[in-house]
Motif scaffolding. Structure first.
Motif, short mmCIF file in Angstrom:
data_model
loop_
_atom_site.label_atom_id
_atom_site.label_comp_id
_atom_site.label_asym_id
_atom_site.label_seq_id
_atom_site.Cartn_x
_atom_site.Cartn_y
_atom_site.Cartn_z
N ARG A 157 0.83 -1.19 0.00
CA ARG A 157 0.00 0.00 0.00
C ARG A 157 0.87 1.25 0.00
O ARG A 157 1.78 1.41 0.81
CB ARG A 157 -0.92 -0.01 1.22
N ALA A 158 0.57 2.16 -0.91
CA ALA A 158 1.41 3.34 -1.08
C ALA A 158 1.11 4.40 -0.03
O ALA A 158 -0.03 4.55 0.43
CB ALA A 158 1.23 3.91 -2.48
N THR A 159 2.14 5.15 0.34
CA THR A 159 1.99 6.34 1.16
C THR A 159 1.71 7.51 0.22
O THR A 159 2.48 7.76 -0.72
CB THR A 159 3.26 6.61 1.96
N THR A 160 0.61 8.23 0.45
CA THR A 160 0.25 9.36 -0.39
C THR A 160 0.78 10.65 0.20
O THR A 160 0.58 10.94 1.38
CB THR A 160 -1.28 9.45 -0.56
N ILE A 161 1.47 11.42 -0.62
CA ILE A 161 2.06 12.70 -0.20
C ILE A 161 1.56 13.78 -1.15
O ILE A 161 1.75 13.69 -2.36
CB ILE A 161 3.60 12.63 -0.21
N ASP A 162 0.90 14.79 -0.60
CA ASP A 162 0.29 15.85 -1.40
C ASP A 162 1.30 16.98 -1.62
O ASP A 162 1.93 17.45 -0.67
CB ASP A 162 -0.95 16.38 -0.70
N LEU A 163 1.45 17.41 -2.88
CA LEU A 163 2.37 18.48 -3.23
C LEU A 163 1.59 19.68 -3.76
O LEU A 163 0.64 19.53 -4.52
CB LEU A 163 3.35 18.01 -4.30
N ALA A 210 7.19 16.31 5.66
CA ALA A 210 7.76 15.56 6.77
C ALA A 210 7.13 14.17 6.91
O ALA A 210 7.25 13.55 7.96
CB ALA A 210 7.57 16.34 8.07
N ALA A 211 6.50 13.68 5.84
CA ALA A 211 5.77 12.41 5.92
C ALA A 211 6.67 11.22 6.22
O ALA A 211 6.21 10.21 6.76
CB ALA A 211 5.00 12.16 4.62
N LEU A 212 7.95 11.31 5.87
CA LEU A 212 8.86 10.18 6.06
C LEU A 212 9.82 10.38 7.24
O LEU A 212 10.69 9.54 7.47
CB LEU A 212 9.68 9.93 4.79
N ASN A 213 9.67 11.46 7.97
CA ASN A 213 10.56 11.73 9.09
C ASN A 213 10.54 10.57 10.10
O ASN A 213 9.48 10.07 10.46
CB ASN A 213 10.15 13.01 9.81
N GLY A 214 11.72 10.16 10.54
CA GLY A 214 11.84 9.10 11.51
C GLY A 214 11.94 7.71 10.91
O GLY A 214 12.16 6.73 11.64
N THR A 215 11.79 7.59 9.58
CA THR A 215 11.90 6.29 8.92
C THR A 215 13.35 5.83 8.93
O THR A 215 14.24 6.52 8.44
CB THR A 215 11.40 6.37 7.46
N ALA A 216 13.60 4.67 9.52
CA ALA A 216 14.96 4.12 9.59
C ALA A 216 15.34 3.47 8.26
O ALA A 216 14.48 2.95 7.55
CB ALA A 216 15.05 3.10 10.71
N LEU A 217 16.63 3.53 7.95
CA LEU A 217 17.12 2.96 6.70
C LEU A 217 17.51 1.50 6.95
O LEU A 217 18.61 1.19 7.40
CB LEU A 217 18.32 3.74 6.18
N HIS A 218 16.58 0.60 6.62
CA HIS A 218 16.79 -0.84 6.84
C HIS A 218 16.82 -1.62 5.54
O HIS A 218 16.68 -2.84 5.55
CB HIS A 218 15.70 -1.40 7.75
N THR A 275 20.65 4.98 11.11
CA THR A 275 20.39 6.13 10.26
C THR A 275 18.91 6.21 9.94
O THR A 275 18.27 5.21 9.63
CB THR A 275 21.19 6.04 8.94
N SER A 276 18.35 7.43 10.04
CA SER A 276 16.94 7.63 9.74
C SER A 276 16.75 8.93 8.98
O SER A 276 17.63 9.80 8.95
CB SER A 276 16.09 7.63 11.02
N ILE A 277 15.58 9.09 8.37
CA ILE A 277 15.25 10.27 7.58
C ILE A 277 14.81 11.40 8.50
O ILE A 277 14.01 11.21 9.41
CB ILE A 277 14.14 9.94 6.57
N THR A 278 15.34 12.59 8.24
CA THR A 278 15.00 13.75 9.06
C THR A 278 14.34 14.88 8.27
O THR A 278 13.84 15.84 8.86
CB THR A 278 16.25 14.33 9.75
N GLY A 279 14.34 14.78 6.95
CA GLY A 279 13.72 15.82 6.13
C GLY A 279 13.56 15.36 4.69
O GLY A 279 14.32 14.53 4.21
N GLU A 280 12.54 15.90 4.01
CA GLU A 280 12.24 15.49 2.65
C GLU A 280 11.89 16.71 1.80
O GLU A 280 11.29 17.67 2.28
CB GLU A 280 11.07 14.52 2.57
N LYS A 281 12.26 16.63 0.53
CA LYS A 281 11.93 17.68 -0.42
C LYS A 281 11.66 17.02 -1.77
O LYS A 281 12.33 16.07 -2.15
CB LYS A 281 13.10 18.67 -0.55
#
Length: 227
Positions: free
Chosen positions: A34-40, A57-65, A171-177
């Motif tokens: 199931r996809a995560t929807t992100i509105d731009l 900030a929808a992906l903030n805190g996602t760990a890189l596994h 390592t985790s995500i802290t910001g998205e663009k």
């Protein structure tokens, strides 16, 4: 800085048989797919531009596994992007991620495609170009015009990425663009209400020809603060 260049040969050709097998296998894993929807927000239409940028900030805190994320990027208020005849071939839909790493992280990978107003793919999935910065930043870009099989003008209403994250301990995500960018003098439009097309004059045609020849070089995305 490390880069992976993308050329027109990066387009993924999936046979009908393989697509059927994938669809069958995915029935048992619909929850994980199931996809995560992100509105731009593309800005107030109509306008013609060469760059649109959104932060979220929808992906903030996602760990890189090493996991795969299915991401649907949609546009607010029924907006769409129109790729004109003059839009440069290195037009890119670029996702940039910042992590909490103080050094270089391995590359993102995956595929992506543009979608129409009903959410259907506008072509086969393409391999994403990718880049990694020495400040913990990562990027993955879709170059939909490089394969050369897109008829323009073309309207698209969103972008889909199936993105595989690198595996990096602690390592985790802290910001998205997310950024849409057209190189040189080849803009794109944000609608509704924009012109149906922009036809190049003789001088613009020469510029576009040069850009097309330099396409494989220009697809190397730089992860710099100015982007």
């Amino acid at each position: 800085m490390r880069y992976r260049a993308l050329t027109s040969r990066g387009a993924v050709r999936v046979s009908a048989l393989l697509a059927g097998i994938i669809a069958t296998l995915s029935l048992g894993t619909v929850g994980s797919a199931r996809a995560t929807t992100i509105d731009l927000d593309l800005g107030t239409p109509p306008h013609v531009t060469s760059k649109v940028t959104n932060s979220f900030a929808a992906l903030n805190g996602t760990a890189l596994h090493g996991q795969t994320l299915s991401l649907d990027f949609t546009f607010s208020h029924g907006e769409f992007i129109r790729l004109f005849t003059v839009t440069s071939n290195p037009f890119v839909a670029l996702l940039k991620l910042q992590t909490n790493s103080s050094g270089m992280v391995d590359f993102l990978s995956g595929t992506g495609f543009l979608v129409d107003q009903h959410g259907n793919p506008l072509g086969q999935p393409q391999l994403l170009g990718s880049a990694s910065g020495d400040n913990g930043s990562l990027a993955a870009g879709l170059f939909p015009l490089l394969p050369g099989d897109v008829q323009r003008p073309l309207d698209f209403f969103g972008v889909h990425f199936d993105l595989t994250l690198p595996a990096s301990l602690s390592t985790s995500i802290t910001g998205e663009k997310f950024m849409f960018k057209s190189q040189g003098n080849g803009p794109f439009g944000v609608g509704p209400g924009i012109p149906s097309d922009i036809v190049p004059d003789h001088g613009s045609t020469l510029v576009l020809l040069s850009l097309a020849l330099l396409g494989p070089i220009l697809t190397r995305v730089r992860l710099s603060p100015a982007d």
